[in-house]
Design a protein around this motif. Structure first.
Motif, PDB file in Angstrom:
ATOM      1  N   SER A 209       0.908  -1.212   0.035  1.00 43.04           N
ATOM      2  CA  SER A 209      -0.128  -0.018  -0.078  1.00 43.04           C
ATOM      3  C   SER A 209       0.942   1.122  -0.046  1.00 43.04           C
ATOM      4  O   SER A 209       2.183   1.301   0.349  1.00 43.04           O
ATOM      5  CB  SER A 209      -0.723   0.174   1.132  1.00 43.04           C
ATOM      6  N   ASP A 210       0.194   2.366  -0.164  1.00 41.71           N
ATOM      7  CA  ASP A 210       0.971   3.604  -0.184  1.00 41.71           C
ATOM      8  C   ASP A 210       1.586   3.860   1.327  1.00 41.71           C
ATOM      9  O   ASP A 210       2.586   4.180   1.271  1.00 41.71           O
ATOM     10  CB  ASP A 210       0.021   4.780  -0.432  1.00 41.71           C
ATOM     11  N   SER A 211       0.773   3.407   2.212  1.00 45.93           N
ATOM     12  CA  SER A 211       1.266   3.723   3.606  1.00 45.93           C
ATOM     13  C   SER A 211       2.628   2.790   3.884  1.00 45.93           C
ATOM     14  O   SER A 211       3.519   3.085   4.581  1.00 45.93           O
ATOM     15  CB  SER A 211       0.090   3.129   4.499  1.00 45.93           C
ATOM     16  N   ASP A 212       2.688   1.643   3.226  1.00 39.53           N
ATOM     17  CA  ASP A 212       3.910   0.781   3.257  1.00 39.53           C
ATOM     18  C   ASP A 212       5.054   1.575   2.651  1.00 39.53           C
ATOM     19  O   ASP A 212       6.117   1.475   3.311  1.00 39.53           O
ATOM     20  CB  ASP A 212       3.757  -0.494   2.503  1.00 39.53           C
ATOM     21  N   ILE A 213       4.705   2.092   1.848  1.00 36.19           N
ATOM     22  CA  ILE A 213       6.025   2.794   0.867  1.00 36.19           C
ATOM     23  C   ILE A 213       6.259   4.064   1.566  1.00 36.19           C
ATOM     24  O   ILE A 213       7.380   4.414   1.779  1.00 36.19           O
ATOM     25  CB  ILE A 213       5.611   2.973  -0.615  1.00 36.19           C
ATOM     26  N   ARG A 214       5.428   4.648   2.338  1.00 40.18           N
ATOM     27  CA  ARG A 214       5.807   5.886   3.077  1.00 40.18           C
ATOM     28  C   ARG A 214       6.486   5.714   4.602  1.00 40.18           C
ATOM     29  O   ARG A 214       6.913   6.749   4.945  1.00 40.18           O
ATOM     30  CB  ARG A 214       4.412   6.675   3.143  1.00 40.18           C
ATOM     31  N   ASN A 215       6.485   4.505   4.822  1.00 42.23           N
ATOM     32  CA  ASN A 215       7.084   4.048   5.986  1.00 42.23           C
ATOM     33  C   ASN A 215       8.524   3.802   5.783  1.00 42.23           C
ATOM     34  O   ASN A 215       8.995   2.806   5.285  1.00 42.23           O
ATOM     35  CB  ASN A 215       6.248   2.866   6.553  1.00 42.23           C
ATOM     36  N   PRO A 216       9.466   4.763   6.256  1.00 43.04           N
ATOM     37  CA  PRO A 216      11.002   4.253   6.065  1.00 43.04           C
ATOM     38  C   PRO A 216      11.547   3.035   6.396  1.00 43.04           C
ATOM     39  O   PRO A 216      12.161   2.493   5.945  1.00 43.04           O
ATOM     40  CB  PRO A 216      11.659   5.575   6.405  1.00 43.04           C
ATOM     41  N   HIS A 217      10.933   2.835   7.923  1.00 40.83           N
ATOM     42  CA  HIS A 217      11.475   1.381   8.295  1.00 40.83           C
ATOM     43  C   HIS A 217      11.073   0.354   7.478  1.00 40.83           C
ATOM     44  O   HIS A 217      11.718  -0.650   7.264  1.00 40.83           O
ATOM     45  CB  HIS A 217      10.812   1.365   9.817  1.00 40.83           C
ATOM     46  N   THR A 218       9.615   0.099   7.086  1.00 43.32           N
ATOM     47  CA  THR A 218       9.216  -0.804   6.126  1.00 43.32           C
ATOM     48  C   THR A 218       9.934  -1.053   4.910  1.00 43.32           C
ATOM     49  O   THR A 218      10.536  -2.166   4.440  1.00 43.32           O
ATOM     50  CB  THR A 218       7.615  -0.658   5.758  1.00 43.32           C
ATOM     51  N   VAL A 219      10.282   0.254   4.124  1.00 39.59           N
ATOM     52  CA  VAL A 219      10.899   0.046   3.176  1.00 39.59           C
ATOM     53  C   VAL A 219      12.456  -0.520   3.380  1.00 39.59           C
ATOM     54  O   VAL A 219      12.921  -1.063   2.649  1.00 39.59           O
ATOM     55  CB  VAL A 219      11.250   1.613   2.607  1.00 39.59           C
ATOM     56  N   ASN A 220      12.941   0.267   4.356  1.00 42.25           N
ATOM     57  CA  ASN A 220      14.450  -0.383   4.679  1.00 42.25           C
ATOM     58  C   ASN A 220      14.289  -1.955   4.868  1.00 42.25           C
ATOM     59  O   ASN A 220      15.281  -2.693   4.346  1.00 42.25           O
ATOM     60  CB  ASN A 220      14.940   0.258   5.774  1.00 42.25           C
ATOM     61  N   GLU A 221      13.463  -2.423   5.557  1.00 42.15           N
ATOM     62  CA  GLU A 221      13.384  -4.005   6.038  1.00 42.15           C
ATOM     63  C   GLU A 221      12.982  -4.704   4.529  1.00 42.15           C
ATOM     64  O   GLU A 221      13.531  -5.941   4.496  1.00 42.15           O
ATOM     65  CB  GLU A 221      12.227  -4.268   6.940  1.00 42.15           C
ATOM     66  N   ILE A 222      12.215  -4.361   3.712  1.00 40.05           N
ATOM     67  CA  ILE A 222      12.035  -4.822   2.381  1.00 40.05           C
ATOM     68  C   ILE A 222      13.123  -4.918   1.576  1.00 40.05           C
ATOM     69  O   ILE A 222      13.589  -6.263   1.274  1.00 40.05           O
ATOM     70  CB  ILE A 222      11.092  -4.090   1.654  1.00 40.05           C
ATOM     71  N   ILE A 223      13.938  -3.870   1.426  1.00 41.70           N
ATOM     72  CA  ILE A 223      15.432  -3.651   0.846  1.00 41.70           C
ATOM     73  C   ILE A 223      16.250  -4.873   1.420  1.00 41.70           C
ATOM     74  O   ILE A 223      16.771  -5.628   0.480  1.00 41.70           O
ATOM     75  CB  ILE A 223      15.957  -2.361   0.657  1.00 41.70           C
ATOM     76  N   LYS A 224      16.232  -4.977   2.734  1.00 42.24           N
ATOM     77  CA  LYS A 224      17.042  -5.660   3.503  1.00 42.24           C
ATOM     78  C   LYS A 224      16.812  -7.048   3.150  1.00 42.24           C
ATOM     79  O   LYS A 224      17.677  -7.979   2.730  1.00 42.24           O
ATOM     80  CB  LYS A 224      17.069  -5.379   5.017  1.00 42.24           C
ATOM     81  N   THR A 225      15.572  -7.331   3.191  1.00 35.23           N
ATOM     82  CA  THR A 225      15.037  -8.840   2.918  1.00 35.23           C
ATOM     83  C   THR A 225      15.294  -8.956   1.783  1.00 35.23           C
ATOM     84  O   THR A 225      15.764 -10.622   1.389  1.00 35.23           O
ATOM     85  CB  THR A 225      13.554  -9.013   3.175  1.00 35.23           C
ATOM     86  N   ILE A 226      14.898  -8.497   0.523  1.00 37.79           N
ATOM     87  CA  ILE A 226      15.418  -8.992  -0.747  1.00 37.79           C
ATOM     88  C   ILE A 226      16.725  -9.140  -0.969  1.00 37.79           C
ATOM     89  O   ILE A 226      16.960  -9.754  -1.756  1.00 37.79           O
ATOM     90  CB  ILE A 226      14.339  -8.166  -1.891  1.00 37.79           C
ATOM     91  N   ARG A 227      17.588  -8.237  -0.361  1.00 39.23           N
ATOM     92  CA  ARG A 227      18.945  -8.220  -0.525  1.00 39.23           C
ATOM     93  C   ARG A 227      19.579  -9.662  -0.016  1.00 39.23           C
ATOM     94  O   ARG A 227      20.181 -10.385  -0.840  1.00 39.23           O
ATOM     95  CB  ARG A 227      19.701  -7.152   0.108  1.00 39.23           C
ATOM     96  N   GLU A 228      19.008 -10.035   1.278  1.00 39.43           N
ATOM     97  CA  GLU A 228      19.493 -11.115   1.894  1.00 39.43           C
ATOM     98  C   GLU A 228      19.100 -12.298   1.115  1.00 39.43           C
ATOM     99  O   GLU A 228      19.768 -13.494   1.247  1.00 39.43           O
ATOM    100  CB  GLU A 228      19.025 -11.157   3.256  1.00 39.43           C
ATOM    101  N   THR A 229      17.841 -12.509   0.706  1.00 42.53           N
ATOM    102  CA  THR A 229      17.435 -13.744   0.122  1.00 42.53           C
ATOM    103  C   THR A 229      17.590 -13.800  -1.465  1.00 42.53           C
ATOM    104  O   THR A 229      17.215 -14.721  -2.126  1.00 42.53           O
ATOM    105  CB  THR A 229      15.843 -13.729   0.086  1.00 42.53           C
ATOM    106  N   GLY A 230      18.052 -12.679  -2.090  1.00 37.92           N
ATOM    107  CA  GLY A 230      18.392 -12.735  -3.695  1.00 37.92           C
ATOM    108  C   GLY A 230      17.350 -12.981  -4.383  1.00 37.92           C
ATOM    109  O   GLY A 230      17.437 -13.284  -5.486  1.00 37.92           O
TER     110      GLY A 230
END
Length: 183
Positions: A36-57
């Motif tokens: 959702s838009d609120s997911d993307i506006r949440n810096p912590h959520t975005v940082n964790e998403i980026i971290k997860t997709i990096r870690e899992t490839g």
């Protein structure tokens, strides 16, 4: 709504992202995650998403579906998120297009790979000429901006055939396959 009221929504989003990435890290299929838009506006959520997709490839396997029907409040933040994940190899879809706040100009601001045509339009396609006109317009627009189209709620052969004639790229719904558990 309850998850949002109890402030659990961000944690649920992160758990969905984590679990999906974990499952698909050892698979070859592409998979989608709604944001959702609120997911993307949440810096912590975005940082964790980026971290997860990096870690899992799994970045090149993910299609992030942004829920257009809820409206997008800050296109700059969404555009930044899209640029960030696309640079990693992810794809972007606009979900529920054709309802709510659908705005062709706003879609131009986003670098989307897919436009998902809302099921409320598709469901009535075989008996409603106005729905056909809207779907034709969305398909034409998507082709001109280089995005693929996905029709939701393709329930029978009549709808499937019309969509195929109109040039929809992908379909999802009970006609093409019911949801099944992953092995």
């Amino acid at each position: 709504p309850i998850a949002k009221q109890t402030k659990l929504y961000p944690q649920i989003t992160l758990e969905v992202v984590y679990q999906a990435c974990r499952v698909f890290a050892s698979r070859d299929e592409e998979f989608s995650i709604n944001l959702s838009d609120s997911d993307i506006r949440n810096p912590h959520t975005v940082n964790e998403i980026i971290k997860t997709i990096r870690e899992t490839g799994t970045a090149s396997q993910i299609v992030f579906e942004i829920l257009e029907s809820e409206g997008i409040e800050n296109y700059d933040e969404v555009t930044r998120f899209i640029a960030q994940v696309k640079a990693m190899g992810a794809k972007i879809a606009i979900d529920d297009f054709g309802t709510g706040y659908s705005n062709f100009e706003n879609i131009l601001k986003l670098s989307v790979d897919y436009i998902k045509i809302d099921g409320s339009l598709v469901r009535e396609l075989s008996g409603n000429e106005r729905h056909r006109i809207i779907i034709e317009t969305i398909i034409d627009f998507a082709q001109k901006i280089g995005a693929k189209t996905i029709a939701e709620f393709v329930a029978d052969e009549d709808i499937y055939t019309i969509l195929k004639e109109l040039g929809v790229d992908y379909s999802q719904g009970y006609f093409t396959g019911k949801p099944i558990p992953l092995p």
